[in-house]
Design a protein around this motif. Structure first.
Motif, mmCIF file in Angstrom:
data_model
loop_
_atom_site.group_PDB
_atom_site.id
_atom_site.type_symbol
_atom_site.label_atom_id
_atom_site.label_comp_id
_atom_site.label_asym_id
_atom_site.label_seq_id
_atom_site.Cartn_x
_atom_site.Cartn_y
_atom_site.Cartn_z
ATOM 1 N N HIS A 182 51.444 27.743 -31.615
ATOM 2 C CA HIS A 182 50.326 27.115 -32.318
ATOM 3 C C HIS A 182 50.662 25.775 -32.954
ATOM 4 O O HIS A 182 49.881 25.259 -33.758
ATOM 5 N N ASP A 183 51.816 25.203 -32.616
ATOM 6 C CA ASP A 183 52.206 23.979 -33.302
ATOM 7 C C ASP A 183 52.995 23.067 -32.379
ATOM 8 O O ASP A 183 53.003 23.241 -31.156
ATOM 9 N N SER A 239 58.584 22.969 -32.918
ATOM 10 C CA SER A 239 59.221 24.188 -33.439
ATOM 11 C C SER A 239 60.226 24.769 -32.434
ATOM 12 O O SER A 239 60.691 25.893 -32.605
ATOM 13 N N ARG A 295 53.100 28.109 -40.893
ATOM 14 C CA ARG A 295 52.594 26.751 -41.056
ATOM 15 C C ARG A 295 51.200 26.591 -40.458
ATOM 16 O O ARG A 295 50.943 27.009 -39.336
ATOM 17 N N TYR A 303 49.328 24.250 -38.832
ATOM 18 C CA TYR A 303 49.567 22.968 -38.171
ATOM 19 C C TYR A 303 48.317 22.093 -38.167
ATOM 20 O O TYR A 303 48.406 20.861 -38.236
ATOM 21 N N TYR A 347 44.116 23.319 -33.016
ATOM 22 C CA TYR A 347 45.175 24.204 -33.505
ATOM 23 C C TYR A 347 44.700 25.182 -34.573
ATOM 24 O O TYR A 347 45.350 26.181 -34.849
#
Length: 305
Positions: A121-122, A125, A150, A152, A161
């Motif tokens: 989702h980011d 990472s 987080r 994002y 996101y």
């Protein structure tokens, strides 16, 4: 918090805003107001959303005014694989070794000695395990757990996101002809046509990025965060035209999309799709470069589905 950070928080209002935004202090601020404030902090320019000119301005305009439901799948690191496989074929997809809700769910005994893990989702990472025997699981767990929490979307208001469920994806470890890294070919596609390509190399040592034309001619385009190295020799892949065709197929019908691909032993693999490079806060080597990419982008009619 070190002394330098504390000092900047007190005396530098722009630093303070960016720092606190990363701590999700401004989550309730409307997107447009937030983006105008952050744009000013990071680029030192006012954000013109009424008549955007530069690449960065137009990226911000797209965030607010061009939203389609399929974009959510296209940014999800797991779900996007089905989307891309349907368009260009499963043979271009890097194998997935597992999908997990938490780090504790991972059975490392069933994983190979080398693998790559990241969140779905980011961005940024990614953690690479090059040797399971020496892999620092404790450190990785701390990092991934932090990334999973987080939000994002709130960092740069990249709206797709907000709707991606945070998970961990583990993929097969792969390297290119160098034997040590995986060069990232980033195709900047405007209205379905490749206009320039950045090739990222030495990503985990001394990250650099050179920009080429579709004819593989070196340009002077570059960004301050990973500046170009014109003296670094990069060879044109034999299947360069195939890579361009794939990028254009995946970006067809969109005002802008960056398509990231890998080239491994003459075979093209999909990396990811990016609607908002650097979240629209790219610091190019010169303002003229920002305007040049802006000229390449023809904004569509507003679409908020």
């Amino acid at each position: 918090m070190n002394f330098e950070t504390l000092k900047n928080l007190v005396i530098d209002k722009d630093f303070r805003f960016v720092y606190l935004s990363r701590k999700e202090f401004y989550n309730n601020m409307p997107d447009e107001k937030f983006l105008k404030r952050k744009f000013k902090c990071l680029t030192k320019n006012d954000l013109n959303l009424d008549d955007p000119v530069s690449f960065n301005e137009k990226i911000q305009w797209l965030k607010i005014n061009y939203r389609k439901p399929e974009f959510v799948q296209m940014v999800d690191k797991n779900a996007v694989k089905d989307y891309v496989a349907e368009k260009i074929g499963q043979e271009h997809i890097i194998p997935t070794l597992g999908i997990y809700n938490s780090f504790s769910d991972i059975d490392f005994d069933k994983l190979p000695d080398k693998f790559v893990l990241k969140c779905t989702h980011d961005s940024a990472s990614t953690i690479v395990c090059s040797d399971k025997k020496t892999f620092d699981r404790k450190k990785a767990k701390k990092q991934i757990t932090k990334f999973l929490k987080r939000n994002y979307y709130m960092l740069g208001r990249e709206w797709p996101y907000e709707f991606v469920e945070p998970k961990i994806i583990i993929e097969k470890f792969m390297v290119d002809e160098s034997g040590t890294e995986l060069k990232d070919y980033k195709f900047f596609c405007f209205n379905g046509k490749v206009k320039c390509v950045s090739i990222d190399f030495d990503r985990f040592t001394n990250h650099r990025s050179n920009y080429f034309t579709p004819d593989f001619e070196l340009t002077d385009i570059g960004k301050q965060v990973c500046p170009p190295d014109p003296d670094h020799k990069l060879n044109k892949p034999e299947n360069w035209n195939e890579m361009i065709e794939i990028a254009q197929k995946l970006s067809d019908g969109l005002p802008f999309l960056r398509v990231d691909l890998y080239n491994i032993n003459g075979k093209v693999y999909f990396g990811e799709l990016t609607f908002y490079p650097a979240s629209g806060f790219s610091l190019f080597m010169t303002p003229e470069q920002d305007k040049l990419l802006g000229e390449w982008m023809q904004l569509p009619e507003k679409c908020i589905c």
